[in-house]
Write a protein that holds these residues in place. Structure first.
Motif, PDB file in Angstrom:
ATOM      1  N   ARG A 259      62.296 -10.093 -34.510  1.00 45.75           N
ATOM      2  CA  ARG A 259      63.362 -10.363 -33.544  1.00 45.75           C
ATOM      3  C   ARG A 259      64.743 -10.059 -34.146  1.00 45.75           C
ATOM      4  O   ARG A 259      65.600  -9.470 -33.486  1.00 45.75           O
ATOM      5  CB  ARG A 259      63.266 -11.818 -33.103  1.00 45.75           C
ATOM      6  N   SER A 260      64.967 -10.437 -35.395  1.00 50.90           N
ATOM      7  CA  SER A 260      66.271 -10.170 -36.011  1.00 50.90           C
ATOM      8  C   SER A 260      66.454  -8.681 -36.281  1.00 50.90           C
ATOM      9  O   SER A 260      67.571  -8.159 -36.176  1.00 50.90           O
ATOM     10  CB  SER A 260      66.440 -10.987 -37.292  1.00 50.90           C
ATOM     11  N   LEU A 261      65.375  -7.977 -36.605  1.00 52.05           N
ATOM     12  CA  LEU A 261      65.465  -6.535 -36.823  1.00 52.05           C
ATOM     13  C   LEU A 261      65.804  -5.800 -35.519  1.00 52.05           C
ATOM     14  O   LEU A 261      66.662  -4.918 -35.502  1.00 52.05           O
ATOM     15  CB  LEU A 261      64.164  -5.996 -37.406  1.00 52.05           C
ATOM     16  N   VAL A 262      65.162  -6.196 -34.422  1.00 52.71           N
ATOM     17  CA  VAL A 262      65.465  -5.582 -33.119  1.00 52.71           C
ATOM     18  C   VAL A 262      66.913  -5.867 -32.733  1.00 52.71           C
ATOM     19  O   VAL A 262      67.617  -4.987 -32.231  1.00 52.71           O
ATOM     20  CB  VAL A 262      64.483  -6.092 -32.040  1.00 52.71           C
ATOM     21  N   ALA A 263      67.376  -7.081 -32.998  1.00 60.65           N
ATOM     22  CA  ALA A 263      68.768  -7.430 -32.685  1.00 60.65           C
ATOM     23  C   ALA A 263      69.742  -6.571 -33.482  1.00 60.65           C
ATOM     24  O   ALA A 263      70.750  -6.105 -32.945  1.00 60.65           O
ATOM     25  CB  ALA A 263      69.013  -8.909 -32.964  1.00 60.65           C
ATOM     26  N   ALA A 264      69.442  -6.324 -34.751  1.00 60.60           N
ATOM     27  CA  ALA A 264      70.327  -5.492 -35.580  1.00 60.60           C
ATOM     28  C   ALA A 264      70.346  -4.048 -35.084  1.00 60.60           C
ATOM     29  O   ALA A 264      71.402  -3.410 -35.054  1.00 60.60           O
ATOM     30  CB  ALA A 264      69.884  -5.553 -37.034  1.00 60.60           C
ATOM     31  N   ILE A 265      69.198  -3.531 -34.688  1.00 55.10           N
ATOM     32  CA  ILE A 265      69.139  -2.151 -34.169  1.00 55.10           C
ATOM     33  C   ILE A 265      69.927  -2.041 -32.867  1.00 55.10           C
ATOM     34  O   ILE A 265      70.688  -1.092 -32.669  1.00 55.10           O
ATOM     35  CB  ILE A 265      67.674  -1.714 -33.998  1.00 55.10           C
ATOM     36  N   LEU A 266      69.751  -3.010 -31.976  1.00 56.58           N
ATOM     37  CA  LEU A 266      70.508  -3.003 -30.717  1.00 56.58           C
ATOM     38  C   LEU A 266      72.004  -3.133 -30.973  1.00 56.58           C
ATOM     39  O   LEU A 266      72.815  -2.539 -30.260  1.00 56.58           O
ATOM     40  CB  LEU A 266      70.022  -4.126 -29.806  1.00 56.58           C
ATOM     41  N   ALA A 267      72.380  -3.885 -31.996  1.00 59.17           N
ATOM     42  CA  ALA A 267      73.800  -4.040 -32.331  1.00 59.17           C
ATOM     43  C   ALA A 267      74.392  -2.722 -32.818  1.00 59.17           C
ATOM     44  O   ALA A 267      75.581  -2.473 -32.630  1.00 59.17           O
ATOM     45  CB  ALA A 267      73.973  -5.125 -33.381  1.00 59.17           C
ATOM     46  N   MET A 268      73.581  -1.884 -33.441  1.00 62.27           N
ATOM     47  CA  MET A 268      74.075  -0.580 -33.870  1.00 62.27           C
ATOM     48  C   MET A 268      74.255   0.362 -32.669  1.00 62.27           C
ATOM     49  O   MET A 268      75.091   1.254 -32.715  1.00 62.27           O
ATOM     50  CB  MET A 268      73.138   0.054 -34.898  1.00 62.27           C
ATOM     51  N   VAL A 269      73.470   0.156 -31.606  1.00 58.75           N
ATOM     52  CA  VAL A 269      73.632   0.969 -30.399  1.00 58.75           C
ATOM     53  C   VAL A 269      74.989   0.679 -29.768  1.00 58.75           C
ATOM     54  O   VAL A 269      75.761   1.587 -29.469  1.00 58.75           O
ATOM     55  CB  VAL A 269      72.485   0.699 -29.399  1.00 58.75           C
TER      56      VAL A 269
END
Length: 143
Positions: free
Chosen positions: A9-19
């Motif tokens: 969940r935290s990894l997906v959040a970080a990737i979305l934050a880079m978008v």
């Protein structure tokens, strides 16, 4: 309890934050942080984008903005990259914090030291790890 430094969940959040800044926090349902990061990204963009970007957007729309973005100054690109990286780090740490809180809520209550947080032996009236003296209602009534 050992803290995990990786959750999906935290990894997906970080990737979305880079978008886009704030998107990872929306995924984590951290609404205030999402709005704050979205605002920071808008303010940073407004401060570093040259006037030519605004006029290109007004005259040619999105295609004009894309054309101008290829010639942006290095300072503008770096400042927007810094905002995205800081946002991704914050989204990742927020996801880890939420996972830790959820794991602690599910874990059974353990007898832990109020000073160091390590597990206590119920037979002792002090912490064997940090030697903090413990005062319980049970210990006081036994004496």
């Amino acid at each position: 309890m050992q803290r995990s430094w990786f959750t999906r969940r935290s990894l997906v959040a970080a990737i979305l934050a880079m978008v886009y800044p704030g998107l990872g926090h929306v995924y984590l349902r951290a609404w205030f942080r999402a709005i704050a990061w979205f605002g920071v990204a808008l303010i940073a963009a407004a401060m570093v984008l040259p006037e030519s970007a605004y006029t290109a957007f007004e005259t040619d729309g999105f295609s004009g903005l894309v054309a101008v973005s290829r010639t942006l100054p290095t300072e503008a690109v770096l400042s927007m990259l810094v905002v995205r990286v800081l946002n991704a780090i914050d989204a990742y740490l927020t996801g880890l914090q939420q996972a830790t809180k959820a794991a602690q809520a599910e874990a059974p209550e353990a007898n832990t030291c109020p000073e160091c947080g390590k597990e206590l032996d119920p037979e002792l009236d002090f912490c064997p790890w940090c030697t903090t003296r413990l005062e319980d209602a049970e210990n006081r009534s036994d004496r």
